[in-house]
Motif scaffolding. Sequence first.
Motif, PDB file in Angstrom:
ATOM      1  N   VAL A  82     -11.864 -34.281  -2.413  1.00 31.91           N
ATOM      2  CA  VAL A  82     -10.833 -33.635  -3.235  1.00 31.91           C
ATOM      3  C   VAL A  82     -10.831 -34.090  -4.690  1.00 31.91           C
ATOM      4  O   VAL A  82     -10.087 -33.557  -5.498  1.00 31.91           O
ATOM      5  N   HIS A  83     -11.656 -35.073  -4.997  1.00 29.92           N
ATOM      6  CA  HIS A  83     -11.669 -35.487  -6.406  1.00 29.92           C
ATOM      7  C   HIS A  83     -13.087 -35.467  -6.958  1.00 29.92           C
ATOM      8  O   HIS A  83     -13.821 -36.447  -6.885  1.00 29.92           O
ATOM      9  N   THR A  84     -13.465 -34.323  -7.512  1.00 28.19           N
ATOM     10  CA  THR A  84     -14.777 -34.224  -8.151  1.00 28.19           C
ATOM     11  C   THR A  84     -14.607 -33.584  -9.527  1.00 28.19           C
ATOM     12  O   THR A  84     -13.539 -33.061  -9.869  1.00 28.19           O
ATOM     13  N   HIS A  85     -15.695 -33.662 -10.281  1.00 29.31           N
ATOM     14  CA  HIS A  85     -15.757 -33.017 -11.598  1.00 29.31           C
ATOM     15  C   HIS A  85     -16.963 -32.090 -11.555  1.00 29.31           C
ATOM     16  O   HIS A  85     -18.076 -32.506 -11.844  1.00 29.31           O
ATOM     17  N   SER A  86     -16.742 -30.874 -11.131  1.00 26.99           N
ATOM     18  CA  SER A  86     -17.845 -29.965 -10.803  1.00 26.99           C
ATOM     19  C   SER A  86     -17.748 -28.623 -11.511  1.00 26.99           C
ATOM     20  O   SER A  86     -18.210 -27.607 -11.000  1.00 26.99           O
ATOM     21  N   ASN A 127     -10.242 -31.835 -11.845  1.00 30.52           N
ATOM     22  CA  ASN A 127      -9.422 -33.039 -11.814  1.00 30.52           C
ATOM     23  C   ASN A 127      -9.281 -33.703 -13.183  1.00 30.52           C
ATOM     24  O   ASN A 127      -9.966 -33.345 -14.139  1.00 30.52           O
ATOM     25  N   CYS A 128      -8.376 -34.668 -13.254  1.00 30.81           N
ATOM     26  CA  CYS A 128      -8.163 -35.487 -14.452  1.00 30.81           C
ATOM     27  C   CYS A 128      -7.836 -34.639 -15.680  1.00 30.81           C
ATOM     28  O   CYS A 128      -8.200 -34.982 -16.804  1.00 30.81           O
ATOM     29  N   GLY A 129      -7.168 -33.504 -15.448  1.00 30.84           N
ATOM     30  CA  GLY A 129      -6.704 -32.681 -16.564  1.00 30.84           C
ATOM     31  C   GLY A 129      -7.755 -31.763 -17.155  1.00 30.84           C
ATOM     32  O   GLY A 129      -7.488 -31.039 -18.101  1.00 30.84           O
ATOM     33  N   ILE A 169      -4.871 -40.487 -19.585  1.00 36.60           N
ATOM     34  CA  ILE A 169      -5.508 -41.428 -20.526  1.00 36.60           C
ATOM     35  C   ILE A 169      -6.442 -40.681 -21.467  1.00 36.60           C
ATOM     36  O   ILE A 169      -7.013 -41.263 -22.368  1.00 36.60           O
ATOM     37  N   TYR A 170      -6.634 -39.401 -21.199  1.00 32.40           N
ATOM     38  CA  TYR A 170      -7.603 -38.638 -21.998  1.00 32.40           C
ATOM     39  C   TYR A 170      -6.894 -37.780 -23.045  1.00 32.40           C
ATOM     40  O   TYR A 170      -5.764 -37.344 -22.845  1.00 32.40           O
ATOM     41  N   LEU A 171      -7.584 -37.505 -24.115  1.00 30.11           N
ATOM     42  CA  LEU A 171      -7.091 -36.536 -25.087  1.00 30.11           C
ATOM     43  C   LEU A 171      -7.283 -35.135 -24.519  1.00 30.11           C
ATOM     44  O   LEU A 171      -8.315 -34.882 -23.920  1.00 30.11           O
ATOM     45  N   SER A 220      -2.899 -36.356 -10.291  1.00 26.83           N
ATOM     46  CA  SER A 220      -2.864 -37.021 -11.598  1.00 26.83           C
ATOM     47  C   SER A 220      -3.735 -38.264 -11.680  1.00 26.83           C
ATOM     48  O   SER A 220      -3.650 -39.160 -10.848  1.00 26.83           O
ATOM     49  N   HIS A 221      -4.574 -38.273 -12.708  1.00 22.87           N
ATOM     50  CA  HIS A 221      -5.150 -39.529 -13.190  1.00 22.87           C
ATOM     51  C   HIS A 221      -4.054 -40.100 -14.072  1.00 22.87           C
ATOM     52  O   HIS A 221      -3.798 -39.613 -15.167  1.00 22.87           O
ATOM     53  N   MET A 222      -3.388 -41.105 -13.562  1.00 30.36           N
ATOM     54  CA  MET A 222      -2.126 -41.546 -14.150  1.00 30.36           C
ATOM     55  C   MET A 222      -2.330 -42.177 -15.535  1.00 30.36           C
ATOM     56  O   MET A 222      -3.430 -42.540 -15.923  1.00 30.36           O
ATOM     57  N   SER A 281      -4.649 -39.732  -8.138  1.00 28.88           N
ATOM     58  CA  SER A 281      -6.110 -39.641  -8.144  1.00 28.88           C
ATOM     59  C   SER A 281      -6.718 -41.036  -8.242  1.00 28.88           C
ATOM     60  O   SER A 281      -6.179 -41.914  -8.921  1.00 28.88           O
ATOM     61  N   HIS A 282      -7.825 -41.205  -7.584  1.00 27.77           N
ATOM     62  CA  HIS A 282      -8.593 -42.474  -7.580  1.00 27.77           C
ATOM     63  C   HIS A 282      -7.688 -43.695  -7.780  1.00 27.77           C
ATOM     64  O   HIS A 282      -7.761 -44.387  -8.787  1.00 27.77           O
ATOM     65  N   ILE A 283      -6.876 -43.952  -6.779  1.00 26.29           N
ATOM     66  CA  ILE A 283      -5.932 -45.076  -6.864  1.00 26.29           C
ATOM     67  C   ILE A 283      -6.716 -46.375  -7.010  1.00 26.29           C
ATOM     68  O   ILE A 283      -7.698 -46.608  -6.330  1.00 26.29           O
ATOM     69  N   SER A 325     -14.941 -38.912  -4.222  1.00 27.08           N
ATOM     70  CA  SER A 325     -15.994 -39.582  -5.001  1.00 27.08           C
ATOM     71  C   SER A 325     -15.735 -39.722  -6.496  1.00 27.08           C
ATOM     72  O   SER A 325     -16.286 -40.608  -7.130  1.00 27.08           O
ATOM     73  N   ASP A 326     -14.942 -38.808  -7.089  1.00 30.41           N
ATOM     74  CA  ASP A 326     -14.807 -38.771  -8.555  1.00 30.41           C
ATOM     75  C   ASP A 326     -16.147 -38.457  -9.221  1.00 30.41           C
ATOM     76  O   ASP A 326     -16.371 -38.822 -10.369  1.00 30.41           O
ATOM     77  N   ALA A 327     -17.041 -37.800  -8.496  1.00 32.07           N
ATOM     78  CA  ALA A 327     -18.382 -37.526  -9.036  1.00 32.07           C
ATOM     79  C   ALA A 327     -18.537 -36.044  -9.336  1.00 32.07           C
ATOM     80  O   ALA A 327     -17.681 -35.231  -9.001  1.00 32.07           O
TER      81      ALA A 327
HETATM   82 ZN   LIG Z   1      -9.925 -39.560 -13.484  1.00 32.54          ZN
END
Ligand SMILES: [Zn+2]
Length: 517
Positions: free
Chosen positions: A79-83, A107-109, A180-182, A208-210, A238-240, A400-402
């Motif tokens: 459930v957590h990828t950047h694809s 993910n991560c906005g 944490i990202y712009l 949320s990537h907090m 996300s990715h605790i 994975s966050d991959a």
């Molecule tokens: Zn993230």
Amino acid sequence: MLNTFLLLPLLLVSPGPQATSYDLVLRGATIVDGSGKPGFEGDVAIRDSRIVAVGEAHGKGKREIQLRGQTIAPGFIDVHTHSENIMRTPGAQNFVRMGVTTIVTGNCGSSTLNVGSFLNSVDGKAAVNVGTLLGLGTLRASAMGGSFDRPPNAREMERMRSAVDQAMRQGALGISTGLIYLPGTFSKTDEIVELAKIAAKHGGIYASHMRNESAKIYEALDELIEVARQAKIRAQVSHIKLGGNGMWGQADRVLQKLDHARAEGLDIAHDQYLYTASSTGLSALIPDWVREGGDAAFRRRLADPSTKNKIIQDMKDRLAQTGRDSYAYAVIASYAREPRFRGKNIQEAAKLKYNQDDLDAQIWLILDIHRNGGGRGVFHGMHEGDVKRFLAHPLTMIASDAGPSAGGAAHPRGQGNAVRALSRYVRELNLLTLEEAVRRMTSLPAETFKIKHRGRIGPGYWADVVVFDPAKIEDRATFDNPGAAPVGISLVLVNGTPVFENGRPTAARPGKAIRRN
Ligand SMILES: [Zn+2]
């Protein structure tokens, strides 16, 4: 064409006594069905991309595979990828090799803005099933133009509200933030709540990537809980993780806080990757006020001596807050401008570049990398004890966050994460049962993200299946060699079609778009 029409009625009226009743039957394996209940011996029969029988499959398959000694589980759901760029490597070989059959991106906005056309573009064209969240960072960037360090005005807010509504109607599973990202870092809780309300109306989730995963993690958790409460939305941490030695050993306290929120009736879960290092852009080491406004603004700040001193002092203060006295924990995974830095930590690379490696030199290097297009980093900031405590919690999914790749990328999680759960944490450390680890990668994510008819081995479910030998399955990817493929998986099916067989990914692209409802 004509022939087909003539033949069709004949085929329909003469099935014959030896008719095959299934497309594929997997026989004699131990079935770990994703529910968490103990594995049992049996067959799994598949027809028209779905599982149609489990236990004893009477009748014949067009194809039958004997799997004695092996385990059948539902294909893993990551459930957590950047694809977003999956169509560049639609084979998603790294995911397929570790048994992942469904991925959630956005993910991560950060996501596509046009969820409808993205889902259409992947449907039937990738090896794995793909669903997406709408990234509120991407949305904010598009709605607010170049200036972010402010709340959106009424018109911008309205534009974002209607974009969330449209994305949800087009099948987004929910929304995400990367605080944490712009430009997500400049969005205030109220703004997130407003948009989360729209997603909640459609039954979406908020991932949320907090805002902080270190010294200020408790405030960051408060914010996530506040969004869940006010917007009445299901939420996902996300990715605790806990980054920085100063925070090590607090996993139980973090989990307790989440348990309290759940006791209040909020629906919150989490995912985790099983490594003690994170990976993101090296620019994440630079405070956001320094990067805000783009390249020109960044260069202007550096050119002004007093601002530059302020930047260096701010970075030193932030580093000290995490309990560190150098950036040696940050390793350069890629930096196009100076490939010789690959695999070197910031301190080592500073020595190479400036022939000095004190903290000032390290900070110059970090700023210089950002000025020259940026690079990717691997950050060795977590403690294995916390990784284990997070994993022990029954609501922690394994993700994975991959992103997709042909052979692994900067971080071993991209090709090892799911397998590592079964080899290291089940077989070697006995932290979870096999059934429980499988549940965390199958039915739990499917239910949490409302992905229907996936995540279990059961009649009516899509035939996403992974077959492995629990005694031999093992991740081989390391930080030195993140491209090493795992071993022990013999077959992976997506919607009934093999995407991994005979030790390698196939050319099949049976993945479907995952749309909410
Ligand atoms: Zn993230």
